[in-house]
Motif scaffolding. Structure first.
Motif, PDB file in Angstrom:
ATOM      1  N   VAL A 188       4.312 -27.204   8.290  1.00  6.54           N
ATOM      2  CA  VAL A 188       3.107 -26.937   7.477  1.00  6.54           C
ATOM      3  C   VAL A 188       3.094 -25.469   7.040  1.00  6.54           C
ATOM      4  O   VAL A 188       2.887 -25.145   5.859  1.00  6.54           O
ATOM      5  CB  VAL A 188       1.833 -27.279   8.291  1.00  6.54           C
ATOM      6  CG1 VAL A 188       0.576 -26.852   7.546  1.00  6.54           C
ATOM      7  CG2 VAL A 188       1.793 -28.777   8.602  1.00  6.54           C
ATOM      8  N   ASN A 189       3.344 -24.571   8.008  1.00  3.38           N
ATOM      9  CA  ASN A 189       3.307 -23.138   7.683  1.00  3.38           C
ATOM     10  C   ASN A 189       4.428 -22.731   6.724  1.00  3.38           C
ATOM     11  O   ASN A 189       4.232 -21.934   5.809  1.00  3.38           O
ATOM     12  CB  ASN A 189       3.424 -22.305   8.967  1.00  3.38           C
ATOM     13  CG  ASN A 189       2.150 -22.385   9.761  1.00  3.38           C
ATOM     14  OD1 ASN A 189       1.069 -22.590   9.215  1.00  3.38           O
ATOM     15  ND2 ASN A 189       2.256 -22.255  11.074  1.00  3.38           N
ATOM     16  N   PHE A 190       5.603 -23.301   6.968  1.00  2.00           N
ATOM     17  CA  PHE A 190       6.765 -22.976   6.140  1.00  2.00           C
ATOM     18  C   PHE A 190       6.505 -23.423   4.693  1.00  2.00           C
ATOM     19  O   PHE A 190       6.767 -22.696   3.723  1.00  2.00           O
ATOM     20  CB  PHE A 190       7.997 -23.705   6.709  1.00  2.00           C
ATOM     21  CG  PHE A 190       9.310 -23.007   6.505  1.00  2.00           C
ATOM     22  CD1 PHE A 190       9.520 -22.163   5.421  1.00  2.00           C
ATOM     23  CD2 PHE A 190      10.373 -23.209   7.386  1.00  2.00           C
ATOM     24  CE1 PHE A 190      10.743 -21.539   5.236  1.00  2.00           C
ATOM     25  CE2 PHE A 190      11.598 -22.590   7.211  1.00  2.00           C
ATOM     26  CZ  PHE A 190      11.783 -21.754   6.132  1.00  2.00           C
ATOM     27  N   LYS A 191       5.942 -24.631   4.536  1.00  4.85           N
ATOM     28  CA  LYS A 191       5.682 -25.165   3.204  1.00  4.85           C
ATOM     29  C   LYS A 191       4.701 -24.276   2.445  1.00  4.85           C
ATOM     30  O   LYS A 191       4.904 -23.939   1.284  1.00  4.85           O
ATOM     31  CB  LYS A 191       5.070 -26.570   3.335  1.00  4.85           C
ATOM     32  CG  LYS A 191       5.986 -27.677   2.878  1.00  4.85           C
ATOM     33  CD  LYS A 191       5.383 -29.028   3.118  1.00  4.85           C
ATOM     34  CE  LYS A 191       4.648 -29.585   1.952  1.00  4.85           C
ATOM     35  NZ  LYS A 191       4.176 -30.969   2.181  1.00  4.85           N
ATOM     36  N   GLN A 192       3.623 -23.894   3.149  1.00  5.02           N
ATOM     37  CA  GLN A 192       2.613 -23.066   2.507  1.00  5.02           C
ATOM     38  C   GLN A 192       3.211 -21.716   2.101  1.00  5.02           C
ATOM     39  O   GLN A 192       2.989 -21.202   1.003  1.00  5.02           O
ATOM     40  CB  GLN A 192       1.404 -22.858   3.436  1.00  5.02           C
ATOM     41  CG  GLN A 192       0.224 -22.166   2.757  1.00  5.02           C
ATOM     42  CD  GLN A 192      -0.197 -22.858   1.432  1.00  5.02           C
ATOM     43  OE1 GLN A 192      -0.395 -24.071   1.387  1.00  5.02           O
ATOM     44  NE2 GLN A 192      -0.294 -22.090   0.345  1.00  5.02           N
ATOM     45  N   TYR A 193       4.027 -21.179   3.014  1.00  5.89           N
ATOM     46  CA  TYR A 193       4.664 -19.890   2.747  1.00  5.89           C
ATOM     47  C   TYR A 193       5.524 -19.981   1.478  1.00  5.89           C
ATOM     48  O   TYR A 193       5.443 -19.125   0.589  1.00  5.89           O
ATOM     49  CB  TYR A 193       5.530 -19.487   3.950  1.00  5.89           C
ATOM     50  CG  TYR A 193       6.295 -18.214   3.723  1.00  5.89           C
ATOM     51  CD1 TYR A 193       5.699 -16.973   3.965  1.00  5.89           C
ATOM     52  CD2 TYR A 193       7.597 -18.238   3.228  1.00  5.89           C
ATOM     53  CE1 TYR A 193       6.386 -15.801   3.723  1.00  5.89           C
ATOM     54  CE2 TYR A 193       8.296 -17.073   2.981  1.00  5.89           C
ATOM     55  CZ  TYR A 193       7.690 -15.856   3.229  1.00  5.89           C
ATOM     56  OH  TYR A 193       8.369 -14.697   2.972  1.00  5.89           O
ATOM     57  N   LEU A 194       6.320 -21.038   1.388  1.00  6.65           N
ATOM     58  CA  LEU A 194       7.205 -21.183   0.227  1.00  6.65           C
ATOM     59  C   LEU A 194       6.427 -21.437  -1.060  1.00  6.65           C
ATOM     60  O   LEU A 194       6.793 -20.946  -2.130  1.00  6.65           O
ATOM     61  CB  LEU A 194       8.207 -22.313   0.456  1.00  6.65           C
ATOM     62  CG  LEU A 194       9.378 -21.947   1.372  1.00  6.65           C
ATOM     63  CD1 LEU A 194      10.179 -23.179   1.730  1.00  6.65           C
ATOM     64  CD2 LEU A 194      10.294 -20.911   0.703  1.00  6.65           C
ATOM     65  N   LYS A 195       5.330 -22.197  -0.946  1.00 11.27           N
ATOM     66  CA  LYS A 195       4.498 -22.444  -2.141  1.00 11.27           C
ATOM     67  C   LYS A 195       4.056 -21.109  -2.720  1.00 11.27           C
ATOM     68  O   LYS A 195       4.122 -20.893  -3.936  1.00 11.27           O
ATOM     69  CB  LYS A 195       3.247 -23.242  -1.730  1.00 11.27           C
ATOM     70  CG  LYS A 195       3.395 -24.730  -1.902  1.00 11.27           C
ATOM     71  CD  LYS A 195       2.040 -25.388  -1.688  1.00 11.27           C
ATOM     72  CE  LYS A 195       2.226 -26.876  -1.544  1.00 11.27           C
ATOM     73  NZ  LYS A 195       1.045 -27.573  -1.113  1.00 11.27           N
ATOM     74  N   ASP A 196       3.620 -20.201  -1.839  1.00 14.00           N
ATOM     75  CA  ASP A 196       3.148 -18.890  -2.297  1.00 14.00           C
ATOM     76  C   ASP A 196       4.295 -18.098  -2.928  1.00 14.00           C
ATOM     77  O   ASP A 196       4.139 -17.464  -3.959  1.00 14.00           O
ATOM     78  CB  ASP A 196       2.551 -18.087  -1.127  1.00 14.00           C
ATOM     79  CG  ASP A 196       1.287 -18.760  -0.578  1.00 14.00           C
ATOM     80  OD1 ASP A 196       0.720 -19.621  -1.281  1.00 14.00           O
ATOM     81  OD2 ASP A 196       0.896 -18.450   0.565  1.00 14.00           O
ATOM     82  N   GLN A 197       5.468 -18.163  -2.262  1.00 12.42           N
ATOM     83  CA  GLN A 197       6.633 -17.433  -2.782  1.00 12.42           C
ATOM     84  C   GLN A 197       7.034 -17.941  -4.172  1.00 12.42           C
ATOM     85  O   GLN A 197       7.317 -17.162  -5.080  1.00 12.42           O
ATOM     86  CB  GLN A 197       7.847 -17.625  -1.859  1.00 12.42           C
ATOM     87  CG  GLN A 197       7.762 -16.903  -0.538  1.00 12.42           C
ATOM     88  CD  GLN A 197       7.842 -15.397  -0.711  1.00 12.42           C
ATOM     89  OE1 GLN A 197       8.557 -14.895  -1.566  1.00 12.42           O
ATOM     90  NE2 GLN A 197       7.072 -14.669   0.075  1.00 12.42           N
ATOM     91  N   ILE A 198       7.042 -19.270  -4.302  1.00 18.47           N
ATOM     92  CA  ILE A 198       7.492 -19.876  -5.567  1.00 18.47           C
ATOM     93  C   ILE A 198       6.493 -19.564  -6.683  1.00 18.47           C
ATOM     94  O   ILE A 198       6.873 -19.239  -7.806  1.00 18.47           O
ATOM     95  CB  ILE A 198       7.732 -21.391  -5.376  1.00 18.47           C
ATOM     96  CG1 ILE A 198       8.994 -21.585  -4.510  1.00 18.47           C
ATOM     97  CG2 ILE A 198       7.894 -22.120  -6.710  1.00 18.47           C
ATOM     98  CD1 ILE A 198       9.209 -22.990  -3.998  1.00 18.47           C
TER      99      ILE A 198
END
Ligand code: HEM
Length: 401
Positions: A188-198
């Protein structure tokens, strides 16, 4: 213990320290070994390549196993979307995108960056003299490289290691509820982190250009990739691209230090680096087991197994099969040919081979030419894991020329 009653889910207490002894015994006495849960353990070279090549019967899709293991948790979504766990036609579509990103040319462009990173660690090694090779070198290089490719800022890299460890840790044959919770939370945390990065990258097109591989994946979103697929392929690549390479570097140095004649030989003849890397990978495969499940009844050797049968393909066993490798217990950096299975085989063969080899090449050549000797201060600490062969800590001392 009788090898006939070997259970991969409940291995003997001394298993991790003697994996090759157990896999050799299985290959000799029970090469198509029925695990108590009904799955089969394969340890011969011939049986492994038979399964790898027959992808129409031996599926990589893990929805059934992971449904039972992960329920509807975020770990299920992640591990069933990752390229490595899908079959054609989805696999063919996603793999094509990866191939555009991992061309030999784009990998070669990374050589300068990798050399710069390694030189930086080596300056520190000269100063420190005694340190943990894993945290100061073998973990840092692959994480820095793969995070660089995906444009992850250096201050966030510790997060990646922690998430990756929890997500991949959930793939061990036995899973505790703590591992399940931690793994799900990490997804969950990794996905959110990547969404922000992308999101950030989409609005800063100039940064995109500097991170070619991430740009290719982002550009494919909405066309060949859904948003969920994009996020999980990025997570998978960050995970796949660092734990494995870290362990290749740790084990590689450990074997070279342990076989002093081979260390000296490589130091004297650096042109031997390519065969040396293959021998390191054969001798200590960072991924020790791959899995497949059959889509119809089929033969395993002379046994007919029913549809839905799972197999554990023991790379660590096949890589030491004497019918394929002469004197397989000898660590020989000149070994050639050396068709080890550490990168798998067939349609799922590792997409990061060229990158992993480049990291190893730069790392070992620089280490050999920078230090007259490298010695272990104590026996390396090998993690209690079965799928990934991990060295957790490796205290060393270096002597400069
Ligand atoms: C020494 C380092 C590495 C080892 C030993 C390794 C090993 C493997 C193995 C055994 C597979 C096949 C799994 C299967 O068939 O079920 C695989 C697949 C894969 N690896 Fe690696 N890997 C390494 C480094 C990397 C790196 C650096 C990357 C990328 C940054 C990477 C990306 C991938 C991808 C994307 C796949 C999935 C390919 C597919 O399913 O088509 N790997 N790797």
């Amino acid at each position: 213990m009788h090898i006939e009653s070997f259970d991969l889910y409940n291995p003997p207490s001394d298993f991790v320290n003697n994996v090759y002894k157990y896999y050799n015994l299985l290959r000799e006495k029970s090469p198509i070994h029925k695990n108590p849960d009904g799955s089969y353990i394969l340890t011969t070279y011939k049986d492994l390549i038979g399964v790898y090549r027959n992808f129409k019967i031996w599926s990589s899709n893990k929805k059934t196993e992971f449904g039972a293991k992960f329920g509807t948790s975020p770990l299920f979504e992640h591990h069933t979307t990752s390229l490595v766990f899908v079959d054609p036609p989805d696999h063919t579509r996603i793999r094509k995108i990866f191939q555009q990103a991992f061309t030999p040319k784009s990998i070669l462009c990374l050589e300068k960056d990798i050399s710069k990173l390694v030189d930086g660690y080596i300056v520190m090694m000269h100063e420190k003299k005694k340190f943990d090779f894993v945290s100061d070198f073998s973990f840092r290089l692959p994480v820095d490289v793969v995070c660089g490719i995906l444009g992850i800022p250096s201050e966030d890299r510790h997060l990646i290691r922690d998430w990756a460890h929890k997500i991949l840790g959930a793939l061990e044959p036995k899973l505790t509820s703590k591992q399940l919770d931690e793994g799900s939370f990490a997804v969950v945390n990794f996905k959110q982190y990547l969404k922000d990065q992308i999101k950030f990258r989409k609005t800063h097109k100039d940064i995109n250009k500097a991170n070619e591989i991430l740009s290719i994946l982002i550009e494919a979103e909405g066309l060949e990739l859904s948003e969920t697929e994009l996020l999980h392929q990025c997570i998978f690549m960050l995970n796949a691209g660092h734990e494995t390479s870290t362990n290749m570097l740790s084990h590689g140095l450990n074997e070279l230090v342990d076989h002093r004649d081979q260390y000296k030989l490589l130091q004297k003849e650096p042109s031997r680096i390519d065969t040396a890397i293959d021998e390191i990978l054969r001798f200590q495969p960072p991924i020790q087991i791959n899995n497949r499940r059959c889509l119809e009844k089929t033969m395993l050797g002379d046994i007919m197994v029913p549809e839905g049968t799972s197999v554990h393909m023991i790379i660590a066993g096949a890589n030491r099969d004497p019918s394929q490798f002469s004197e397989p217990e000898t660590f020989d950096i000149l070994r050639s040919p050396n068709r080890h299975l550490s990168f798998g085989l067939g349609i799922h063969i590792c997409a990061g081979i060229n990158l992993a080899r480049l990291e190893a090449k730069v790392a070992f050549l620089r280490l050999m030419s920078s230090f007259r000797e490298i010695n272990l201060l104590k026996k390396p600490n090998v993690a209690n894991r079965i799928r990934f062969r991990e060295i957790k800590e490796m205290q060393i001392e270096v002597s400069s020329f």
